[in-house]
Motif scaffolding. Structure first.
Motif, mmCIF file in Angstrom:
data_model
loop_
_atom_site.group_PDB
_atom_site.id
_atom_site.type_symbol
_atom_site.label_atom_id
_atom_site.label_comp_id
_atom_site.label_asym_id
_atom_site.label_seq_id
_atom_site.Cartn_x
_atom_site.Cartn_y
_atom_site.Cartn_z
ATOM 1 N N PHE A 275 0.832 -1.430 -0.127
ATOM 2 C CA PHE A 275 0.079 -0.031 0.108
ATOM 3 C C PHE A 275 0.745 1.249 0.060
ATOM 4 N N THR A 276 0.317 2.443 -0.469
ATOM 5 C CA THR A 276 0.951 3.699 -0.573
ATOM 6 C C THR A 276 0.189 4.693 0.193
ATOM 7 N N HIS A 277 0.607 5.815 0.603
ATOM 8 C CA HIS A 277 -0.209 6.857 1.159
ATOM 9 C C HIS A 277 0.282 8.212 0.688
ATOM 10 N N LYS A 278 -0.484 8.873 0.332
ATOM 11 C CA LYS A 278 -0.092 10.268 -0.081
ATOM 12 C C LYS A 278 0.890 10.327 -1.256
ATOM 13 N N GLY A 279 0.597 9.289 -2.142
ATOM 14 C CA GLY A 279 1.534 9.057 -3.407
ATOM 15 C C GLY A 279 3.101 8.632 -2.990
ATOM 16 N N LYS A 280 3.266 8.193 -1.570
ATOM 17 C CA LYS A 280 4.465 7.518 -1.315
ATOM 18 C C LYS A 280 4.315 6.123 -0.526
ATOM 19 N N ALA A 281 5.469 5.561 -0.607
ATOM 20 C CA ALA A 281 5.560 4.324 0.115
ATOM 21 C C ALA A 281 5.436 4.501 1.654
ATOM 22 N N ILE A 282 4.835 3.473 2.306
ATOM 23 C CA ILE A 282 4.508 3.658 3.754
ATOM 24 C C ILE A 282 5.753 2.620 4.305
ATOM 25 N N SER A 283 6.502 3.191 5.176
ATOM 26 C CA SER A 283 7.708 2.438 5.568
ATOM 27 C C SER A 283 7.364 1.430 6.787
ATOM 28 N N VAL A 284 8.146 0.564 6.873
ATOM 29 C CA VAL A 284 7.923 -0.492 8.035
ATOM 30 C C VAL A 284 7.574 -0.055 9.220
ATOM 31 N N ASP A 285 8.479 1.173 9.568
ATOM 32 C CA ASP A 285 8.330 1.887 10.958
ATOM 33 C C ASP A 285 7.260 2.603 11.064
ATOM 34 N N THR A 286 6.711 3.197 10.113
ATOM 35 C CA THR A 286 5.368 3.919 10.205
ATOM 36 C C THR A 286 4.264 3.062 10.409
ATOM 37 N N ALA A 287 4.363 1.960 9.518
ATOM 38 C CA ALA A 287 3.250 0.849 9.979
ATOM 39 C C ALA A 287 3.241 0.291 11.270
ATOM 40 N N ARG A 288 4.381 -0.047 11.920
ATOM 41 C CA ARG A 288 4.601 -0.654 12.892
ATOM 42 C C ARG A 288 4.251 0.151 14.138
ATOM 43 N N ASN A 289 4.346 1.630 13.865
ATOM 44 C CA ASN A 289 3.795 2.497 15.191
ATOM 45 C C ASN A 289 2.451 2.191 15.430
ATOM 46 N N TYR A 290 1.419 1.717 14.257
ATOM 47 C CA TYR A 290 0.101 1.566 14.737
ATOM 48 C C TYR A 290 -0.364 0.313 15.523
ATOM 49 N N PHE A 291 0.901 -0.347 15.640
ATOM 50 C CA PHE A 291 0.561 -1.638 16.633
ATOM 51 C C PHE A 291 1.528 -1.591 17.846
#
Length: 251
Positions: free
Chosen positions: A206-222
């Motif tokens: 998945f992407t957000h705002k036209g950019k890749a989503i880093s693993v760290d960003t996604a991990r922060n939600y967990f």
């Protein structure tokens, strides 16, 4: 007498170190190399370094101009010549088994010496053989990695799914809901002992705002957010939770 390279025991000396060379009556002139090699035959490979360093430290202490390069070259030469000596012996001799055992032990010691050789003092054929073995090992690893890469290509996509701007938290809330869904039997619809499959899935596809989503960003939600720590994790606010996944009504 004195030994230039190796530490020896003096005649009738008490409390000698196990690595000191010689016998009760001392060390016969010119026999220090023989005694140095003789001790190797009875050593475990795990003791090679201690044995080597014991005599190296003695050698370095004898003269400030002494260095390990000279010591290693001397030891390597003596070991090599002794291997050659045993290889020339009559294979039908009653001592053949002992010769073979000695050769194997000296070759083990040579492998240890190779790890200390920072100056390439070993013969060019030995260095080439070592390099060829390393190249073969690296080629094998490359082949394994290429096979793994080929298997992973099936999971690659030409374009990632796009999450609408400002709705990443909304999407992550849905992922959390999926984690908690239960079947009519009571079992979890999706089961995992770790959160990594979920946030890595988001980061990879998945992407957000036209950019890749880093693993760290996604991990922060967990991250299990501590109310006292505002720097860790991302809290999904109530106004961002736009959807609710519920069981389908039975007919």
């Amino acid at each position: 007498m004195s030994s230039k390279y190796f530490k020896y025991r003096r005649a009738f000396q008490r409390n000698v170190h196990p690595y000191d060379l010689g016998v009760l009556t001392g060390l016969k002139k010119g026999s220090d190399d023989n005694h140095f090699l003789l001790k190797i035959y009875g050593l475990e490979s795990s003791s090679f370094e201690d044995y080597y360093l014991y005599h190296l430290e003695y050698y370095l202490s004898k003269d400030e101009g002494n260095d390990e390069k000279d010591f290693l070259a001397h030891v390597w030469q003596r070991v090599t010549r002794r291997i050659e000596h045993f290889e020339r012996q009559d294979p039908f001799s009653s001592k053949h088994a002992q010769y073979v055992s000695n050769i194997e032990k000296l070759q083990e010691f040579q492998k240890f010496l190779s790890q200390r050789d920072k100056w390439n003092i070993r013969p060019s054929d030995a260095l080439l053989k070592e390099k060829d073995a390393k190249i073969a090992e690296l080629n094998e690893k490359i082949e394994e990695l290429e096979k793994k890469l080929e298997k992973l290509k099936v999971f690659e996509v030409s374009g990632k799914a796009m999450i609408q701007d400002e709705y990443l938290s909304t999407f992550m809330d849905l992922i959390h809901q999926i984690k908690e869904l239960s079947l009519p039997s009571g079992r979890k619809l999706v089961r995992s002992d770790y959160d990594s499959p979920y946030y890595k899935l988001v980061a990879k596809y998945f992407t957000h705002k036209g950019k890749a989503i880093s693993v760290d960003t996604a991990r922060n939600y967990f991250v299990k957010k501590d109310p006292r720590d505002a720097t860790k994790g991302v809290k999904i606010e109530e106004h961002e939770k736009l959807f609710k996944i519920v069981p389908k009504d039975e007919d």
